[in-house]
Design a protein around this motif. Structure first.
Motif, PDB file in Angstrom:
ATOM      1  N   GLN A 160       0.827  -1.197   0.000  1.00 44.74           N
ATOM      2  CA  GLN A 160       0.000   0.000   0.000  1.00 44.74           C
ATOM      3  C   GLN A 160       0.860   1.244   0.000  1.00 44.74           C
ATOM      4  N   VAL A 161       0.356   2.273  -0.641  1.00 45.05           N
ATOM      5  CA  VAL A 161       1.017   3.572  -0.673  1.00 45.05           C
ATOM      6  C   VAL A 161       0.038   4.616  -0.159  1.00 45.05           C
ATOM      7  N   GLN A 162       0.533   5.490   0.676  1.00 44.31           N
ATOM      8  CA  GLN A 162      -0.285   6.593   1.164  1.00 44.31           C
ATOM      9  C   GLN A 162       0.388   7.916   0.846  1.00 44.31           C
ATOM     10  N   LEU A 163      -0.422   8.899   0.434  1.00 40.16           N
ATOM     11  CA  LEU A 163       0.049  10.260   0.243  1.00 40.16           C
ATOM     12  C   LEU A 163      -0.693  11.138   1.235  1.00 40.16           C
ATOM     13  N   VAL A 164       0.044  11.817   2.076  1.00 42.02           N
ATOM     14  CA  VAL A 164      -0.560  12.668   3.098  1.00 42.02           C
ATOM     15  C   VAL A 164      -0.177  14.111   2.825  1.00 42.02           C
ATOM     16  N   GLU A 165      -1.204  14.923   2.589  1.00 42.00           N
ATOM     17  CA  GLU A 165      -0.996  16.335   2.271  1.00 42.00           C
ATOM     18  C   GLU A 165      -1.229  17.185   3.519  1.00 42.00           C
ATOM     19  N   SER A 166      -0.572  18.339   3.546  1.00 39.31           N
ATOM     20  CA  SER A 166      -0.795  19.296   4.622  1.00 39.31           C
ATOM     21  C   SER A 166      -0.438  20.690   4.128  1.00 39.31           C
ATOM     22  N   GLY A 167      -0.921  21.696   4.864  1.00 38.22           N
ATOM     23  CA  GLY A 167      -0.505  23.065   4.585  1.00 38.22           C
ATOM     24  C   GLY A 167      -1.554  23.967   3.977  1.00 38.22           C
ATOM     25  N   GLY A 168      -2.717  23.452   3.653  1.00 37.62           N
ATOM     26  CA  GLY A 168      -3.752  24.306   3.089  1.00 37.62           C
ATOM     27  C   GLY A 168      -4.366  25.212   4.136  1.00 37.62           C
ATOM     28  N   GLY A 169      -5.239  26.104   3.680  1.00 40.59           N
ATOM     29  CA  GLY A 169      -5.908  26.988   4.614  1.00 40.59           C
ATOM     30  C   GLY A 169      -6.443  28.234   3.946  1.00 40.59           C
ATOM     31  N   LEU A 170      -6.789  29.203   4.792  1.00 43.18           N
ATOM     32  CA  LEU A 170      -7.320  30.483   4.330  1.00 43.18           C
ATOM     33  C   LEU A 170      -6.226  31.538   4.415  1.00 43.18           C
ATOM     34  N   VAL A 171      -6.057  32.297   3.344  1.00 42.41           N
ATOM     35  CA  VAL A 171      -5.024  33.327   3.315  1.00 42.41           C
ATOM     36  C   VAL A 171      -5.554  34.529   2.550  1.00 42.41           C
ATOM     37  N   GLN A 172      -5.070  35.705   2.900  1.00 40.96           N
ATOM     38  CA  GLN A 172      -5.477  36.917   2.192  1.00 40.96           C
ATOM     39  C   GLN A 172      -4.741  37.041   0.869  1.00 40.96           C
ATOM     40  N   PRO A 173      -5.326  37.755  -0.080  1.00 46.28           N
ATOM     41  CA  PRO A 173      -4.619  38.001  -1.344  1.00 46.28           C
ATOM     42  C   PRO A 173      -3.249  38.620  -1.082  1.00 46.28           C
ATOM     43  N   GLY A 174      -2.264  38.107  -1.831  1.00 45.50           N
ATOM     44  CA  GLY A 174      -0.884  38.554  -1.638  1.00 45.50           C
ATOM     45  C   GLY A 174      -0.115  37.743  -0.626  1.00 45.50           C
ATOM     46  N   GLY A 175      -0.804  36.876   0.088  1.00 44.75           N
ATOM     47  CA  GLY A 175      -0.171  36.055   1.106  1.00 44.75           C
ATOM     48  C   GLY A 175       0.503  34.818   0.535  1.00 44.75           C
ATOM     49  N   SER A 176       1.018  33.999   1.457  1.00 49.76           N
ATOM     50  CA  SER A 176       1.759  32.796   1.068  1.00 49.76           C
ATOM     51  C   SER A 176       1.269  31.581   1.845  1.00 49.76           C
ATOM     52  N   LEU A 177       1.408  30.429   1.216  1.00 52.67           N
ATOM     53  CA  LEU A 177       1.166  29.137   1.851  1.00 52.67           C
ATOM     54  C   LEU A 177       2.188  28.152   1.313  1.00 52.67           C
ATOM     55  N   ARG A 178       2.483  27.135   2.131  1.00 54.30           N
ATOM     56  CA  ARG A 178       3.366  26.060   1.679  1.00 54.30           C
ATOM     57  C   ARG A 178       2.659  24.726   1.874  1.00 54.30           C
ATOM     58  N   LEU A 179       2.481  24.007   0.788  1.00 56.37           N
ATOM     59  CA  LEU A 179       1.869  22.683   0.831  1.00 56.37           C
ATOM     60  C   LEU A 179       2.961  21.616   0.873  1.00 56.37           C
ATOM     61  N   SER A 180       2.653  20.528   1.585  1.00 56.33           N
ATOM     62  CA  SER A 180       3.555  19.381   1.634  1.00 56.33           C
ATOM     63  C   SER A 180       2.767  18.121   1.319  1.00 56.33           C
ATOM     64  N   CYS A 181       3.439  17.159   0.727  1.00 58.93           N
ATOM     65  CA  CYS A 181       2.837  15.861   0.437  1.00 58.93           C
ATOM     66  C   CYS A 181       3.894  14.786   0.631  1.00 58.93           C
ATOM     67  N   ALA A 182       3.656  13.915   1.605  1.00 56.57           N
ATOM     68  CA  ALA A 182       4.615  12.861   1.925  1.00 56.57           C
ATOM     69  C   ALA A 182       4.068  11.506   1.490  1.00 56.57           C
ATOM     70  N   ALA A 183       4.873  10.775   0.752  1.00 55.80           N
ATOM     71  CA  ALA A 183       4.517   9.430   0.311  1.00 55.80           C
ATOM     72  C   ALA A 183       5.128   8.412   1.257  1.00 55.80           C
ATOM     73  N   SER A 184       4.327   7.423   1.633  1.00 51.01           N
ATOM     74  CA  SER A 184       4.816   6.381   2.531  1.00 51.01           C
ATOM     75  C   SER A 184       4.258   5.032   2.101  1.00 51.01           C
ATOM     76  N   GLY A 185       4.867   3.974   2.649  1.00 50.67           N
ATOM     77  CA  GLY A 185       4.453   2.625   2.300  1.00 50.67           C
ATOM     78  C   GLY A 185       5.560   1.914   1.543  1.00 50.67           C
ATOM     79  N   ILE A 186       5.163   0.937   0.737  1.00 53.43           N
ATOM     80  CA  ILE A 186       6.140   0.170  -0.037  1.00 53.43           C
ATOM     81  C   ILE A 186       6.449   0.956  -1.307  1.00 53.43           C
ATOM     82  N   ILE A 187       7.651   1.529  -1.376  1.00 49.29           N
ATOM     83  CA  ILE A 187       8.068   2.360  -2.498  1.00 49.29           C
ATOM     84  C   ILE A 187       9.465   1.960  -2.921  1.00 49.29           C
ATOM     85  N   PHE A 188       9.621   1.568  -4.183  1.00 49.76           N
ATOM     86  CA  PHE A 188      10.947   1.245  -4.699  1.00 49.76           C
ATOM     87  C   PHE A 188      11.573   2.444  -5.384  1.00 49.76           C
ATOM     88  N   SER A 189      10.778   3.141  -6.214  1.00 48.38           N
ATOM     89  CA  SER A 189      11.328   4.259  -6.972  1.00 48.38           C
ATOM     90  C   SER A 189      10.218   5.252  -7.285  1.00 48.38           C
TER      91      SER A 189
END
Length: 122
Positions: A1-30
């Motif tokens: 099994q492979v899981q992708l877990v995202e984080s970092g979304g939200g509410l921001v004002q125009p001109g602002g910044s956000l950083r999204l992350s996505c981590a893959a875990s499980g059985i991964i060869f390449s």
């Protein structure tokens, strides 16, 4: 099994910044390409940015110069730094990872994260 877990979304004002992350875990060869897509209400899912395993990047014209995609191959994680955000960037953002689980007998295939909401509003 492979899981992708995202984080970092939200509410921001125009001109602002956000950083999204996505981590893959499980059985991964390449892992091959890693990318971010987004889907606004009533719209089709569209590519935002993609990065190859050698670090080559490609961006949608609408985000060039504002968004930066990067990856940490040791952590099987892809990031999306979003600066100068605009209301039209509002959407659910999905990460996509093209990977194979085993050295032999498994092809590269796409996996998707669960999506994270990004809302740009004053």
């Amino acid at each position: 099994q492979v899981q992708l877990v995202e984080s970092g979304g939200g509410l921001v004002q125009p001109g602002g910044s956000l950083r999204l992350s996505c981590a893959a875990s499980g059985i991964i060869f390449s892992i091959n390409d890693m990318g971010w897509y987004r889907q606004a209400p009533g719209q089709q899912r569209e590519l935002v940015a993609i990065i190859s395993n050698s670090g080559i990047t490609n961006y949608a014209d609408s985000v060039k110069g504002r968004f930066t995609i990067s990856r940490d191959n040791m952590k099987n994680t892809v990031y999306l730094q979003m600066d100068s955000l605009k209301p039209e960037d509002t959407a659910v953002y999905y990460c996509n990872v093209n990977l194979k689980q085993y050295r032999w007998g498994s092809p590269f295939r796409d996996y998707w994260g669960q999506g994270t909401q990004v809302t740009v509003s004053s």
